[in-house]
Scaffold this motif. Sequence first.
Motif, PDB file in Angstrom:
ATOM      1  N   VAL A 272     -10.825 -30.064  16.068  1.00 53.73           N
ATOM      2  CA  VAL A 272     -12.152 -29.721  17.149  1.00 53.73           C
ATOM      3  C   VAL A 272     -11.432 -29.953  18.485  1.00 53.73           C
ATOM      4  O   VAL A 272     -11.730 -29.024  19.382  1.00 53.73           O
ATOM      5  N   GLU A 273     -11.032 -31.244  18.479  1.00 52.60           N
ATOM      6  CA  GLU A 273     -10.533 -31.594  20.055  1.00 52.60           C
ATOM      7  C   GLU A 273      -9.243 -30.634  20.484  1.00 52.60           C
ATOM      8  O   GLU A 273      -9.338 -30.232  21.365  1.00 52.60           O
ATOM      9  N   SER A 274      -8.346 -30.172  19.408  1.00 53.12           N
ATOM     10  CA  SER A 274      -7.418 -29.175  19.829  1.00 53.12           C
ATOM     11  C   SER A 274      -8.089 -27.939  20.328  1.00 53.12           C
ATOM     12  O   SER A 274      -7.514 -27.288  21.094  1.00 53.12           O
ATOM     13  N   GLU A 275      -9.114 -27.566  19.441  1.00 54.41           N
ATOM     14  CA  GLU A 275      -9.654 -26.164  19.895  1.00 54.41           C
ATOM     15  C   GLU A 275     -10.161 -26.256  21.230  1.00 54.41           C
ATOM     16  O   GLU A 275     -10.090 -25.270  22.138  1.00 54.41           O
ATOM     17  N   LYS A 276     -10.902 -27.319  21.518  1.00 54.79           N
ATOM     18  CA  LYS A 276     -11.502 -27.387  23.053  1.00 54.79           C
ATOM     19  C   LYS A 276     -10.515 -27.480  24.317  1.00 54.79           C
ATOM     20  O   LYS A 276     -10.573 -26.651  25.182  1.00 54.79           O
ATOM     21  N   THR A 277      -9.486 -28.104  23.992  1.00 51.92           N
ATOM     22  CA  THR A 277      -8.157 -28.078  24.887  1.00 51.92           C
ATOM     23  C   THR A 277      -7.581 -26.814  25.108  1.00 51.92           C
ATOM     24  O   THR A 277      -7.257 -26.499  26.068  1.00 51.92           O
ATOM     25  N   CYS A 278      -7.451 -26.158  23.891  1.00 50.07           N
ATOM     26  CA  CYS A 278      -6.825 -24.891  23.839  1.00 50.07           C
ATOM     27  C   CYS A 278      -7.588 -23.576  24.829  1.00 50.07           C
ATOM     28  O   CYS A 278      -7.271 -22.833  25.351  1.00 50.07           O
ATOM     29  N   ARG A 279      -9.013 -24.173  24.650  1.00 54.67           N
ATOM     30  CA  ARG A 279     -10.078 -23.269  25.432  1.00 54.67           C
ATOM     31  C   ARG A 279      -9.638 -23.371  26.890  1.00 54.67           C
ATOM     32  O   ARG A 279      -9.982 -22.267  27.868  1.00 54.67           O
ATOM     33  N   ASP A 280      -8.939 -24.561  27.161  1.00 55.58           N
ATOM     34  CA  ASP A 280      -8.845 -24.452  28.746  1.00 55.58           C
ATOM     35  C   ASP A 280      -7.737 -24.233  29.269  1.00 55.58           C
ATOM     36  O   ASP A 280      -7.322 -23.953  30.489  1.00 55.58           O
ATOM     37  N   ILE A 281      -6.716 -23.890  28.160  1.00 55.63           N
ATOM     38  CA  ILE A 281      -5.430 -23.480  28.602  1.00 55.63           C
ATOM     39  C   ILE A 281      -5.183 -21.899  28.629  1.00 55.63           C
ATOM     40  O   ILE A 281      -4.602 -21.314  29.331  1.00 55.63           O
ATOM     41  N   PHE A 282      -5.990 -21.339  27.392  1.00 53.66           N
ATOM     42  CA  PHE A 282      -5.574 -19.822  27.121  1.00 53.66           C
ATOM     43  C   PHE A 282      -6.732 -19.055  27.452  1.00 53.66           C
ATOM     44  O   PHE A 282      -7.904 -19.485  27.529  1.00 53.66           O
ATOM     45  N   PRO A 283      -6.560 -17.794  27.493  1.00 55.09           N
ATOM     46  CA  PRO A 283      -7.666 -16.905  28.285  1.00 55.09           C
ATOM     47  C   PRO A 283      -8.327 -16.116  26.857  1.00 55.09           C
ATOM     48  O   PRO A 283      -8.998 -15.302  27.317  1.00 55.09           O
ATOM     49  N   TYR A 284      -8.261 -16.912  25.752  1.00 56.47           N
ATOM     50  CA  TYR A 284      -8.886 -16.566  24.519  1.00 56.47           C
ATOM     51  C   TYR A 284      -9.034 -17.481  23.715  1.00 56.47           C
ATOM     52  O   TYR A 284      -8.639 -18.805  24.046  1.00 56.47           O
ATOM     53  N   LYS A 285      -9.722 -17.572  22.809  1.00 54.31           N
ATOM     54  CA  LYS A 285     -10.388 -18.691  21.998  1.00 54.31           C
ATOM     55  C   LYS A 285      -9.198 -18.907  20.772  1.00 54.31           C
ATOM     56  O   LYS A 285      -8.511 -17.881  20.460  1.00 54.31           O
ATOM     57  N   VAL A 286      -9.291 -20.064  20.590  1.00 47.67           N
ATOM     58  CA  VAL A 286      -7.877 -20.565  19.392  1.00 47.67           C
ATOM     59  C   VAL A 286      -8.663 -21.095  18.340  1.00 47.67           C
ATOM     60  O   VAL A 286      -9.216 -22.151  18.630  1.00 47.67           O
ATOM     61  N   GLY A 287      -8.550 -20.699  17.310  1.00 49.11           N
ATOM     62  CA  GLY A 287      -9.388 -21.205  15.981  1.00 49.11           C
ATOM     63  C   GLY A 287      -8.258 -21.876  15.217  1.00 49.11           C
ATOM     64  O   GLY A 287      -7.205 -20.914  14.841  1.00 49.11           O
ATOM     65  N   ILE A 288      -8.142 -22.923  14.816  1.00 49.62           N
ATOM     66  CA  ILE A 288      -7.230 -23.808  13.939  1.00 49.62           C
ATOM     67  C   ILE A 288      -7.743 -24.301  12.799  1.00 49.62           C
ATOM     68  O   ILE A 288      -8.672 -24.574  12.552  1.00 49.62           O
TER      69      ILE A 288
END
Length: 310
Positions: A272-288
Motif C-alpha cells: 500500500v505504501e509503495s503504491e502511494k509513493t509511486c503515485r507521487d513519482i509517475f504520471p499514472y497509477k501503479v498497481g502492485i
Amino acid sequence: MEELNLNQAEETLPPVGPKTAMVSIVGRPSVGKSTFLNTASGEQISIVSAIPQTTRNAIRGIVNTSLGQLVFVDTPGLHLSEKKMNLRLSKIASDQIEDNDAILYIIDSTRDCGEEEEMIVRLLKPFVSKLVIAINKTEERGANPQKVRDFLARKIADFPSERIIEISAKNDVNVNAVLQALYALAPEAPHLYPEEFYTDQEVEFRISEVIRGKAIERLEEEVPHALYVSIDSLKMANENLLKVRASICVERESQKGIVIGKGASMVKSIRVESEKTCRDIFPYKVGIELQVKVDKNWRQKDKVLNKILS
C-alpha cells in the motif's frame, strides 16, 4: 536554499548554464549520501535509511541551475569487508570515482575518523584536484566538525579550505554552497539530460527501489540486508494504470514469515505504501501485486548479484 532556490517552478528558473559534470558521491555507510542527493535534486532519488549500505547501485540524480547541470551518482557506502556482496559494492563506488568529473566526499561529523575513513582518503588522494568535501550532520547532538577538519589536515595536507564545507543535508544547510563548489570544478560541456529530468532511473528499477525502501522502513534491523526485490512483470493495463508483479526475496523461511507478517499485514502495508509513493513519482497509477519468496544464500550467488548490482 540560502542563495538560489534550486527546486522552484521550472518557468521561474533562469536558463540552465553551460557547465556539465558527472559527480560521484562517496563516503562510509550511513553518512548521508542519499539524503544529500534527495535534497539537492528536490526529489526522492535514493533510499534513505539508518541501515548501513542501503544503497546498492550507482544511482543518478540530476540538478539543473543557472550555473549548469550536475549529474550525481550516489554510490554504495565504502567500508572494510571481504564478503562477496560488499566487495562488489566497493567496486561500484571505486569505478565511479575514477571515471567521473568531480567527487563529493561526505563525512559524518558525529563519528570518529577511523580505519575506514583512512581507507577512503587513500582511495581519493590521487583525485584531490576534483574533490569537494562535505562535513555532514552538523545539526546533530555530538557533532564535532573540527575533529573532522583536524583529521583532514593530517591526511590531506594543503587541501583547499574553500572546498571543505560544513553542512546539514537533512535540514538543507549549505547544500547550495557544496553545489557551487562542484560547479567551480565542472567543465563547460553539453548537458547530458533534458532540463526537466531529475533522474535517469528506469521505471522497473525505481519501483523495485520504492518497494525495497518501504520494506526497510518497516522491518528495521530484522531483515533488510537479507532481502532484494525482483520485478516479475510490468504491463500498462491502460494509459492511466501500470500493473506490476513483484517479489520480495529473502534468504530464509523465518525471514519470509517476518516480511509477510501476521495475517499478511506487513506485506500488505509495504504494498500500500509503495503504491502511494509511486503515485507521487509517475504520471499514472501503479498497481502492485506483491509476494514474498525465499532465495537461499542469494548474497553469495553471482547471478543474483549481477542482476541487482548492475
